[in-house]
Design an enzyme around this catalytic site. Structure first.
Site, short mmCIF file in Angstrom:
data_model
loop_
_atom_site.label_atom_id
_atom_site.label_comp_id
_atom_site.label_asym_id
_atom_site.label_seq_id
_atom_site.Cartn_x
_atom_site.Cartn_y
_atom_site.Cartn_z
N GLN A 267 4.05 -2.55 0.80
CA GLN A 267 4.37 -4.40 1.27
C GLN A 267 5.26 -4.85 0.29
O GLN A 267 4.95 -4.61 -0.95
CB GLN A 267 3.13 -5.01 1.55
CG GLN A 267 1.98 -4.39 2.51
CD GLN A 267 2.44 -4.55 3.99
OE1 GLN A 267 3.08 -5.36 4.46
NE2 GLN A 267 1.44 -3.66 4.66
N GLY A 295 0.21 2.10 -4.77
CA GLY A 295 1.33 2.11 -3.77
C GLY A 295 1.34 1.30 -2.59
O GLY A 295 1.93 1.13 -1.79
N LYS A 296 0.65 0.06 -2.88
CA LYS A 296 0.09 -0.77 -1.61
C LYS A 296 1.13 -1.89 -1.58
O LYS A 296 1.34 -2.55 -0.39
CB LYS A 296 -1.20 -1.28 -1.84
CG LYS A 296 -2.46 -0.38 -1.74
CD LYS A 296 -3.74 -0.95 -1.93
CE LYS A 296 -4.96 0.16 -1.60
NZ LYS A 296 -6.18 -0.34 -1.86
N ILE A 297 1.85 -2.22 -2.69
CA ILE A 297 2.89 -3.28 -2.83
C ILE A 297 4.00 -2.70 -3.42
O ILE A 297 4.08 -1.67 -4.17
CB ILE A 297 2.35 -4.42 -3.51
CG1 ILE A 297 2.26 -4.04 -4.87
CG2 ILE A 297 1.19 -5.05 -2.75
CD1 ILE A 297 1.75 -5.29 -5.77
#
Length: 356
Positions: A267, A295-297
């Site tokens: 994101q 690796g979420k942001i």
């Protein structure tokens, strides 16, 4: 800027004016410190997400609809400020009380729950719900509503909520009092992160005992969620609380990159409103910076803000701020596009040189 040097905005000696509007109040917050500052900056970040036409996911955990906040969600959908939603089954279930005109009242948290039980009153903190007139009536409605649908074929929770919104619009006494109905009208996908952990699923049990099967395709819906992010030029999340809704929206990054090897990076923006502590190791309190390691942001330094506050206090301020200063956006109508988005991601995955 180097945060270890003495620079930054001067903190003003704040004065309040009786004629101040919400934008001016947010400036007061943003120019202060601590969580007041975080709240002010979060409101501005939400406005930036809207201005940059980011695809915005709203995640809702906790009992937000029993306190009437579904009406705020409804308004944000109508203005085009929410494009898809991940929530708990409880928030969907209790939202339908308002559409059906079932009683939900302010009560008290300082009570004898043995006496409430005798009086057939169910309590959510200081909110009262009648067992017979509300819960039983809602249960009968849900059971009848899904008596013939979604049996012996797979479905997603977005399809479930879309049908609920459709039927509420057609038959509920007050269809305008439900963000689920509005989501149906504006083609906003509403995913339930843990459907079996709610009264919605409990009400399907009576049909299952008659050997009617319900095949929830949970894998398809996580691919759909990733496909929404994959198709977005920019993507952001506004998180009310933590829990499974928070992770469901954030795990789109690891699915795209870690599993499907797309190298998208997660994101661009996340706003988190939580009262959970990070040091206990729970997901609800996990910092947004920690999400970078998964690796979420995209960036652990920019585009992310955590406000440590009660969402029932902070959410209306954020919502009113953007409603006051942002132009209405054209609905993205993702629900109608979800099949094509899924196919696009599937095609790109099989054509990718990184797949093997």
């Amino acid at each position: 800027m180097d945060p270890h040097q003495f620079h930054g905005k001067d903190i003003p000696h704040i004065k309040l004016d009786p004629k101040m509007n919400i934008e001016e109040l947010v400036e007061v917050f943003a120019n202060s410190g601590f969580n007041g500052r975080q709240l002010g900056e979060a409101a501005k970040l939400y406005a930036k997400m809207i201005e940059e036409d980011a695809t915005i996911c709203l995640t809702i955990s906790g009992a937000m609809t029993p306190v009437g906040f579904g009406g705020i969600v409804k308004t944000l959908i109508e203005r085009g400020f929410v494009d898809w939603i991940v929530t708990t089954g409880a928030n969907v279930y209790h939202e339908d009380h308002f559409a059906l005109g079932l009683p939900v009242k302010q009560g008290s948290f300082d009570v004898d729950d043995m006496k409430l039980y005798e009086n057939e009153i169910v309590r959510i903190r200081d909110v009262y719900i009648k067992f017979e007139e509300t819960l039983e009536a809602e249960d009968q409605t849900i059971q009848k509503m899904f008596e013939k649908d979604f049996q012996d074929k797979s479905f997603t929770t977005a399809e479930f909520c879309n049908l609920l919104g459709k039927k509420s619009k057609e038959s509920a006494k007050y269809p305008e009092k439900s963000f689920i109905t509005t989501a149906y009208e504006y083609d906003v996908p509403v995913y339930i992160s843990t459907m079996k952990d709610s009264s919605l699923a409990l009400n399907l049990a009576v049909h299952r005992l008659e050997d009617k099967k319900f095949d929830l395709d949970f894998v398809r819906e996580i691919i759909e969620q990733a496909a929404i992010v994959y198709d977005s030029k920019k993507s952001g999340i506004l998180e009310l609380g933590g829990g499974v809704p928070k992770n469901t929206a954030q795990q789109t990054g690891p699915l795209l990159d870690q599993i499907l090897r797309r190298n998208d990076g997660g994101q661009e923006y996340i706003i988190q409103i939580t009262d959970a502590r990070p040091d206990t190791g729970g997901l609800s309190g996990a910092t947004l910076q920690e999400g970078k390691s998964w690796g979420k942001i995209q960036d652990s330094h920019e585009g992310i803000i955590t406000v440590y506050a009660d969402a029932t206090i902070a959410f209306p301020i954020l919502a009113l701020y953007v409603l006051s200063n942002q132009k209405e956006r054209k609905p993205k109508r993702l629900y109608k596009k979800i099949g094509q988005l899924y196919d696009n991601l599937s095609k790109d995955y099989f054509n990718s040189p990184n797949r093997n």
